[in-house]
Design a protein around this motif. Sequence first.
Motif, PDB file in Angstrom:
ATOM      1  N   CYS A  23       0.921  -1.094  -0.135  1.00 36.84           N
ATOM      2  CA  CYS A  23      -0.007  -0.111   0.001  1.00 36.84           C
ATOM      3  C   CYS A  23       1.003   1.274   0.131  1.00 36.84           C
ATOM      4  O   CYS A  23       1.875   1.305   0.365  1.00 36.84           O
ATOM      5  N   ILE A  24       0.338   2.459  -0.564  1.00 36.55           N
ATOM      6  CA  ILE A  24       1.101   3.512  -0.664  1.00 36.55           C
ATOM      7  C   ILE A  24       0.463   4.493   0.262  1.00 36.55           C
ATOM      8  O   ILE A  24      -0.803   4.808   0.329  1.00 36.55           O
ATOM      9  N   CYS A  25       1.238   5.108   1.282  1.00 33.35           N
ATOM     10  CA  CYS A  25       1.072   6.133   2.259  1.00 33.35           C
ATOM     11  C   CYS A  25       1.096   7.444   1.741  1.00 33.35           C
ATOM     12  O   CYS A  25       2.366   7.807   1.092  1.00 33.35           O
ATOM     13  N   ARG A  26       0.389   8.281   1.730  1.00 34.86           N
ATOM     14  CA  ARG A  26       0.367   9.677   1.559  1.00 34.86           C
ATOM     15  C   ARG A  26       0.559  10.380   2.689  1.00 34.86           C
ATOM     16  O   ARG A  26      -0.231  10.816   3.659  1.00 34.86           O
ATOM     17  N   GLU A  27       2.025  10.659   3.175  1.00 31.91           N
ATOM     18  CA  GLU A  27       2.572  10.887   4.658  1.00 31.91           C
ATOM     19  C   GLU A  27       2.106  12.457   4.833  1.00 31.91           C
ATOM     20  O   GLU A  27       1.991  12.972   5.992  1.00 31.91           O
ATOM     21  N   ASN A  36     -19.196  10.545  -0.729  1.00 34.96           N
ATOM     22  CA  ASN A  36     -17.789  10.289  -0.565  1.00 34.96           C
ATOM     23  C   ASN A  36     -16.705  11.356  -0.677  1.00 34.96           C
ATOM     24  O   ASN A  36     -17.088  12.532  -1.086  1.00 34.96           O
ATOM     25  N   TYR A  37     -15.787  11.295   0.136  1.00 34.03           N
ATOM     26  CA  TYR A  37     -14.710  12.236   0.157  1.00 34.03           C
ATOM     27  C   TYR A  37     -13.413  11.384   0.368  1.00 34.03           C
ATOM     28  O   TYR A  37     -13.091  10.496   0.793  1.00 34.03           O
ATOM     29  N   ASN A  38     -12.512  12.090  -0.716  1.00 34.03           N
ATOM     30  CA  ASN A  38     -11.184  11.426  -0.817  1.00 34.03           C
ATOM     31  C   ASN A  38     -10.292  12.317  -1.399  1.00 34.03           C
ATOM     32  O   ASN A  38     -10.388  13.021  -2.385  1.00 34.03           O
ATOM     33  N   GLY A  39      -9.455  12.947  -0.312  1.00 35.36           N
ATOM     34  CA  GLY A  39      -8.299  13.824  -0.677  1.00 35.36           C
ATOM     35  C   GLY A  39      -6.956  13.258  -0.927  1.00 35.36           C
ATOM     36  O   GLY A  39      -5.964  13.961  -0.831  1.00 35.36           O
ATOM     37  N   LEU A  40      -6.865  11.759  -1.001  1.00 39.63           N
ATOM     38  CA  LEU A  40      -5.756  11.222  -1.105  1.00 39.63           C
ATOM     39  C   LEU A  40      -5.238  11.259  -2.651  1.00 39.63           C
ATOM     40  O   LEU A  40      -6.094  10.871  -3.522  1.00 39.63           O
TER      41      LEU A  40
END
Length: 299
Positions: A93-97, A120-124
């Motif tokens: 998995c890719i973490c957006r730090e 839905n909400y997705n700020g990644l």
Amino acid sequence: MKCLLAVGACYLDTILDVDHYPAEDEKLRASSIIRRRGGNCPNSLEIFQQLLDTDAVIPTISLALLAVLPSSSSPAYQELRSSFNVSTDLTNCICREHVSEPASSYIVRSRQVDSRTIINYNGLPEMTAAEFASVANKLGKTMGWCHFEGRIPDVILRSIQHLRQCFPNVKISVEVEKPGREGLQDLAALADVVFYSKSWAQANGFKSSEECLRAQATFVSKASLLLCTWGDAGVGALELPSLSTVGAGDTFIAGMLFGLTCRGDWDMDRKLQFANELAGRKVVKEGLRGLGSLMEHAL
């Protein structure tokens, strides 16, 4: 041991049950609240892992998720991570730090009309094709199957092309689900197994799963199996060139992937019957926990 890699979004779902859907500016008390991890691929992997844990046969495949997650130091990341079976590999998995909030869904369920309203909400930032290629190269020949949720089609298309070029023996399945999302048929054209949704089929003018599959068979050159969920009418399955009818959803996908990867001794009818029964058991059950053990009699 070969690996099945599932590529898709991972959400935190908050579900509110209400007597009726609120009007604008109305204050309404919910009768219950459920908070749980969601997302097509995470759900399918959870059920798949339950089947592996229930099966008496020694597993021949391991499960891994590739999803974009919030910062590894965030409470949301810890909540998501703890929701998975310890046997499911999350190291890809890719973490957006720089982002602490997870992708989230807020679901209002109205008892009055049995409806679900989803926000839905997705700020990644989404996964890139280069990030997928890096994971695929790391897994190398240990990856036996790659399943894609049908989102960000341009990125997924380049990802599938990378697999076809560098790892041609990897089996590829894709979900064609959301109506109006351009590029999904391009993904289907390169896949070995395609899962179509009823909503996508209806939006494209098809009146039944069989009609959808027979039409789509003319656009796919590599696929050996096409499936289309159709609610109460079951699921159409086109194992080119023959047609049969069975069950539906994320649970159905998990059941089919289990049959296709772990049960080479089952014929296609048995794989479809198994996935259909699994999906039917989910319909009358809240959540995913315990579904695998309910299928012990069929393994």
